[in-house]
Design an enzyme around this catalytic site. Structure first.
Site, mmCIF file in Angstrom:
data_model
loop_
_atom_site.group_PDB
_atom_site.id
_atom_site.type_symbol
_atom_site.label_atom_id
_atom_site.label_comp_id
_atom_site.label_asym_id
_atom_site.label_seq_id
_atom_site.Cartn_x
_atom_site.Cartn_y
_atom_site.Cartn_z
ATOM 1 N N LYS A 80 1.150 6.014 -1.534
ATOM 2 C CA LYS A 80 0.016 5.379 -1.384
ATOM 3 C C LYS A 80 -1.435 6.238 -1.317
ATOM 4 O O LYS A 80 -1.016 7.127 -0.286
ATOM 5 C CB LYS A 80 -0.238 4.254 -0.377
ATOM 6 C CG LYS A 80 -1.744 3.715 -0.166
ATOM 7 C CD LYS A 80 -0.646 2.645 1.368
ATOM 8 C CE LYS A 80 -2.184 1.340 1.312
ATOM 9 N NZ LYS A 80 -2.656 0.407 2.554
ATOM 10 N N SER A 163 -2.720 -4.491 1.085
ATOM 11 C CA SER A 163 -3.552 -2.961 -0.070
ATOM 12 C C SER A 163 -2.385 -2.370 -0.492
ATOM 13 O O SER A 163 -3.147 -1.378 -1.843
ATOM 14 C CB SER A 163 -4.615 -2.268 0.828
ATOM 15 O OG SER A 163 -3.414 -1.311 1.984
ATOM 16 N N SER A 187 -0.348 -5.161 5.052
ATOM 17 C CA SER A 187 -0.951 -4.123 3.544
ATOM 18 C C SER A 187 0.949 -3.840 2.887
ATOM 19 O O SER A 187 0.628 -3.150 2.099
ATOM 20 C CB SER A 187 -1.679 -2.952 4.028
ATOM 21 O OG SER A 187 -2.849 -3.928 3.423
HETATM 22 N N1 GLN Z 1 -5.394 -6.966 4.255
HETATM 23 C C1 GLN Z 1 -5.457 -7.116 5.672
HETATM 24 C C2 GLN Z 1 -6.779 -6.315 5.107
HETATM 25 O O1 GLN Z 1 -7.551 -6.373 4.442
HETATM 26 C C3 GLN Z 1 -4.438 -5.969 5.807
HETATM 27 C C4 GLN Z 1 -5.155 -4.711 5.150
HETATM 28 C C5 GLN Z 1 -3.609 -3.429 5.021
HETATM 29 O O2 GLN Z 1 -2.964 -3.613 5.883
HETATM 30 N N2 GLN Z 1 -4.302 -2.478 5.446
HETATM 31 O O3 GLN Z 1 -7.648 -5.831 6.262
#
Ligand code: GLN
Length: 497
Positions: A80, A163, A187
């Site tokens: 990532k 994400s 994410s």
């Molecule tokens: N979807 C969540 C957010 O937008 C989690 C994102 C994540 O775990 N980095 O904050």
């Protein structure tokens, strides 16, 4: 050459193949580079690194030849693009990091390379890991390799979740054998669920955060995305470990997760938290959840209904704590030392111009929310209150773990949706995290594994939540569930299918 597709192998099978000299790492890596080239339209990578991959593969072959193989020697992995990689552009999918080439390597990726892993490239993500659909990346949306086979979504390009959307899409489409992601509120797990792969968030403190671009420091954790539970166990074993450079990394042993997978679930108590049965839960997800409980019961576990009364506060609480920490972490991007710089008439004007041009809408929204809840006058009402609720949520979990060993829930309230959907409704987007955020708030390990398809032919995940630093048990229960679910479907876009 082998008479099967090298890109179809699991990490576990590829390790055996490499050791038996059935193929070389150079061949294995090239097969993934070629598959990645053919699937460029998925946009899973921001920066592919094929040359570096081949250099690392050649070194891996040399190590294999002299019997000096580590846990991941010769295995091609996507990273990532939130992990700093020495000498390789690291963007966090943000315009503001334009041109940033880290002079150092994150601890997690350094661990992977020390174990012989091969970097295929930097995977796409939501900007600064903020999002649930990989639609906020400055480098464009990522496409899910799955497509609906019926219903209104048929023929449409779907989101991979977020994400860590690029990581999940790459593993599902077989252009990477495994990937590292980060999980702040879901994410890793939610994109794993959307893409039909395994995704694991370890206990907070299990993996070092050093060299990982920070979103919300008290929640961020690195973890693996793979095509099997065994592969997740292998990757976690390679990534995890104490790091003096991260004061929140915990100094405890990393067990042999792969060896522990054989542990039986007989006699274990699996808790079903009744508060996760939300009102508008799609019946298919509820049915799969019940099937999951039944599979574990048949494997010898006892199923117990438990209660986590504060569950409904986890999401609102997360959307105060995470933006608060983000607004503080993102204050460093000012255009002065690195990254994008928009020169203004004076220093403040340069800051403002740089940040306005460099951050996308969702990141700016979070900075504004975070700054607001941390401002004097609102700090007590929002941030402090959220921290207190967070403590209570963690206590709730501690209490139920006196009654059971692991928890079983759905991973996400839906399967993948179309690219473009929920874009203008941040709250609808935030609701994706309803089942993943509670474990994040409590710092607990949790894993999503593919358990079935919905009526549209799209994968659905089940989530297991474990006790702190009990990843070994979590993985062994996941192994049992994986065997029972026998999920063997593959996406339309997956190499040579
Ligand atoms: N979807 C969540 C957010 O937008 C989690 C994102 C994540 O775990 N980095 O904050």
């Amino acid at each position: 050459m082998a008479d099967y597709e090298l890109t179809d192998l699991t990490i576990a099978a590829a390790r055996t193949g490499l050791r038996n000299r059935d193929f070389s790492s150079v061949e294995l890596v090239q097969a993934h580079i070629d598959a990645g080239e053919a699937a460029r339209d998925l946009n899973a990578y921001i920066t592919p690194t094929p040359e570096r991959a081949q250099t690392m593969a050649a070194a891996a072959d040399a190590a294999l030849a002299s019997d000096e193989a580590g846990m991941l020697t010769g295995i091609p992995i996507a990273v990532k693009d939130l992990f700093c990689t020495q000498g390789v552009a690291t963007t966090a999918a943000s315009h503001i990091l334009e041109g940033f080439i880290p002079p150092y390597e994150s601890s997690v990726t350094a661990n992977l390379w020390r174990q012989g892993g091969v970097m295929l490239g930097k995977a796409n993500l939501d900007e600064f890991a903020m999002g649930s659909a990989n639609v906020t990346s400055y480098y464009g949306t990522v496409t899910n390799p799955w497509q609906a086979t019926s219903g209104p979504l048929k023929g449409k390009d779907l989101v991979p979740g977020g994400s860590s959307g690029g990581s999940a899409s790459a593993v599902a489409s077989r252009i990477a054998m495994g990937a590292v992601g980060t999980d702040t509120g879901g994410s890793i797990r939610q994109p794993a669920s959307f893409c039909g792969v395994v995704g694991m968030k370890p206990t907070y403190g299990r993996c070092s955060r050093w060299g990982t671009i920070a979103f919300a420091s008290s929640l961020d954790q690195a973890g693996p995305l793979t095509r099997s539970v065994e592969d997740a166990a292998i990757m976690l074993g390679a990534m995890a470990g104490h790091d003096p450079k991260d004061s929140t990394s915990v100094d405890i042993d990393v067990p042999d997760y792969q060896a522990g997978l054989r542990a039986s679930v007989k006699g274990l108590k699996v808790g079903i938290p009744k508060e996760y049965r939300v009102d508008d839960m799609p019946p298919e997800i509820d049915a799969l959840w019940q099937a999951g409980a039944e599979w574990l019961r048949q494997a010898g576990a006892e199923i117990v209904e438990i209660s986590l009364p504060l569950t409904k506060y986890a999401l609102p609480c997360y959307y105060i704590v995470a933006p608060a920490e983000a607004s503080s972490n993102l204050a460093r991007y000012d255009g002065i030392r690195y990254g994008l710089r928009v020169d203004g008439k004076d220093l403040v004007d340069t800051y403002e111009g740089t940040r306005a041009a460099g951050f996308g809408d969702e990141v700016q929204r979070r900075i504004m929310i975070g700054t607001y809840v941390l401002s004097s006058g609102y700090y007590d009402a929002y941030y402090l209150k959220a921290q207190k609720v967070r403590t209570r949520i963690a206590e709730d979990f501690r209490a139920v773990f006196t009654e059971c060993d692991v928890l079983l829930t759905p991973t996400a309230p839906s399967s993948a949706f179309a690219i473009g959907e929920k874009m203008d409704d941040p709250i609808a987007m935030y609701l994706n995290d309803i089942f993943t955020v509670p474990a994040s708030m409590a710092g607990l390990p949790a894993l999503s594994l593919p358990a079935g398809l919905d009526a549209q032919g799209l994968p659905l995940g089940l989530q297991l939540i474990g006790q702190a630093f009990d990843e070994a048990r979590l993985l062994s229960v996941a192994q049992s569930l994986e065997t029972a679910a026998a999920f063997d479907k593959r996406p339309i876009r997956s190499g040579a299918a």
